[in-house]
Design a protein around this motif. Structure first.
Motif, PDB file in Angstrom:
ATOM      1  N   THR A  93       1.892  53.701  86.160  1.00  0.00           N
ATOM      2  CA  THR A  93       2.081  53.108  84.954  1.00  0.00           C
ATOM      3  C   THR A  93       2.167  53.359  84.027  1.00  0.00           C
ATOM      4  OG1 THR A  93      -0.107  53.182  84.692  1.00  0.00           O
ATOM      5  CG2 THR A  93       0.021  51.544  85.597  1.00  0.00           C
ATOM      6  N   ARG A  95       1.057  54.326  80.754  1.00  0.00           N
ATOM      7  CA  ARG A  95      -0.164  54.978  80.681  1.00  0.00           C
ATOM      8  C   ARG A  95      -0.563  56.020  80.912  1.00  0.00           C
ATOM      9  NH1 ARG A  95      -3.935  53.656  76.570  1.00  0.00           N
ATOM     10  NH2 ARG A  95      -3.220  51.810  76.531  1.00  0.00           N
ATOM     11  N   ASP A 127      -0.182  46.660  76.472  1.00  0.00           N
ATOM     12  CA  ASP A 127      -0.233  45.759  78.062  1.00  0.00           C
ATOM     13  C   ASP A 127       0.342  45.407  78.710  1.00  0.00           C
ATOM     14  OD1 ASP A 127      -3.238  45.079  76.098  1.00  0.00           O
ATOM     15  OD2 ASP A 127      -1.167  43.112  74.406  1.00  0.00           O
ATOM     16  N   LYS A 129       0.805  46.508  82.388  1.00  0.00           N
ATOM     17  CA  LYS A 129       0.275  46.797  83.891  1.00  0.00           C
ATOM     18  C   LYS A 129       1.051  47.119  85.029  1.00  0.00           C
ATOM     19  CE  LYS A 129      -3.585  46.193  81.090  1.00  0.00           C
ATOM     20  NZ  LYS A 129      -4.425  47.282  80.450  1.00  0.00           N
ATOM     21  N   GLN A 130       2.332  46.720  84.786  1.00  0.00           N
ATOM     22  CA  GLN A 130       3.236  46.554  85.846  1.00  0.00           C
ATOM     23  C   GLN A 130       3.634  48.169  85.867  1.00  0.00           C
ATOM     24  OE1 GLN A 130       6.411  44.468  83.690  1.00  0.00           O
ATOM     25  NE2 GLN A 130       7.137  44.909  85.966  1.00  0.00           N
TER      26      GLN A 130
END
Length: 306
Positions: A93, A95, A127, A129-130
């Motif tokens: 991801t 992040r 935001d 998440k994929q």
């Protein structure tokens, strides 16, 4: 205002081709510097010499007043770099990828967390998440900007950051670059003049390996820097694109719009359709020679009529 980048008399050849010809320019702190030219003009080569990835034949490059040396990375501590096609680990991801990059920079976990939150919010991915493998090109470009800013560089180098993006994607990237100008200096290469006009403070036109026009964008638009030198570097393909109404280097005729505004032209003759155009919101000046092959001399002679 201090110079972040200083380039003096830079020369570079590949085999028998002289790619960069005695290039000199400076980039001021907290400016957005547009490095403009057609494909093959030498933009990427210049950027790679700033990064120390290519050995130069002669000249001098300084970043933050330190000399750039080929094969050394001491000046790269000041630089963030976004290539034209950034690559990522698709199974991560955004992040997770930012955390990995932060660890590579040997940042403390708390700092990685803080900067990741701030930067992903900046680029609109906080935001999401994929996994990165499912990202669009525009999303990857935005993640690339976030990653390149993680080390809080004094200089961000972006190689064709808006290339192949749709208008919405281009606007998103340009808005981000404009937002960060108070925190870092930005240099980005492009062949899209409308992008340059939207956010740049300073520009340099590169043609055939040499700087043809440079200066503050406001000076160029005001006519204090001649544009005839810029027209003179165009190749036949670009001139023909103008005649088709596709605009100078895909820039919606930015050059001729600027020219028309400066000259106060109210009526524009479309040579390709043999028609007078009136009352346009932005003055366009389509140039073709009634279907004949365009030449630099023709365009320059057309300009001089006014």
């Amino acid at each position: 205002m201090n110079n972040i980048v200083e380039i003096k008399n830079l020369n570079k050849t590949f085999k028998n081709k002289h790619v960069l010809k005695d290039i000199s320019f400076n980039i001021k702190e907290n400016s957005i510097f547009g490095f403009i030219g057609k494909n093959g003009a030498g933009k990427t080569t210049t950027m790679k010499t700033i990064l120390g990835l290519l050995e130069i034949d002669s000249g001098e490059i300084k970043v933050c007043n330190e000399l750039v040396e080929f094969g050394q990375n001491k000046t790269n501590k000041y630089i963030g770099y976004l290539p034209d096609v950034p690559e990522f680990y698709g199974y991560m991801t955004a992040r997770e990828y930012m955390y990995l990059c932060g660890e590579c920079l040997e940042l403390d976990k708390e700092i990685i967390e803080q900067r990741t939150n701030k930067l992903l919010s900046l680029v609109g991915l906080s935001d999401v998440k994929q996994y990165i493998k499912g990202y669009s090109r525009g999303m990857k470009q935005r993640l690339g900007i976030a990653q390149s800013l993680l080390g809080q560089p004094k200089l961000l180098i972006c190689d064709e950051p808006t290339s192949a993006l749709d208008p919405i994607g281009r606007k998103e990237i340009l808005d981000i670059l404009h937002t960060i100008k108070d925190e870092t200096t930005v240099i980005f290469s492009t062949h899209i003049l409308s992008d340059v006009e939207r956010i740049c403070t300073d520009i340099a036109f590169l043609g055939d390996g040499a700087v043809r026009v440079q200066g503050k964008l406001s000076d160029v638009k005001a006519g204090n820097v001649t544009m005839e030198d810029f027209v003179a570097q165009l190749d036949l393909e670009e001139l023909e694109a103008i005649s088709r109404g596709e605009g100078l280097m895909n820039s919606c005729n930015t050059f001729f719009i600027s020219l028309g505004q400066r000259l106060g032209i109210e009526k524009y003759y479309d040579f390709s359709r043999n028609k007078i155009l009136k009352g346009q919101e932005n003055p366009y000046l389509f140039v073709s020679n009634n279907g004949k092959q365009l030449t630099r001399a023709y365009i320059l002679s057309f300009i001089k009529k006014y």
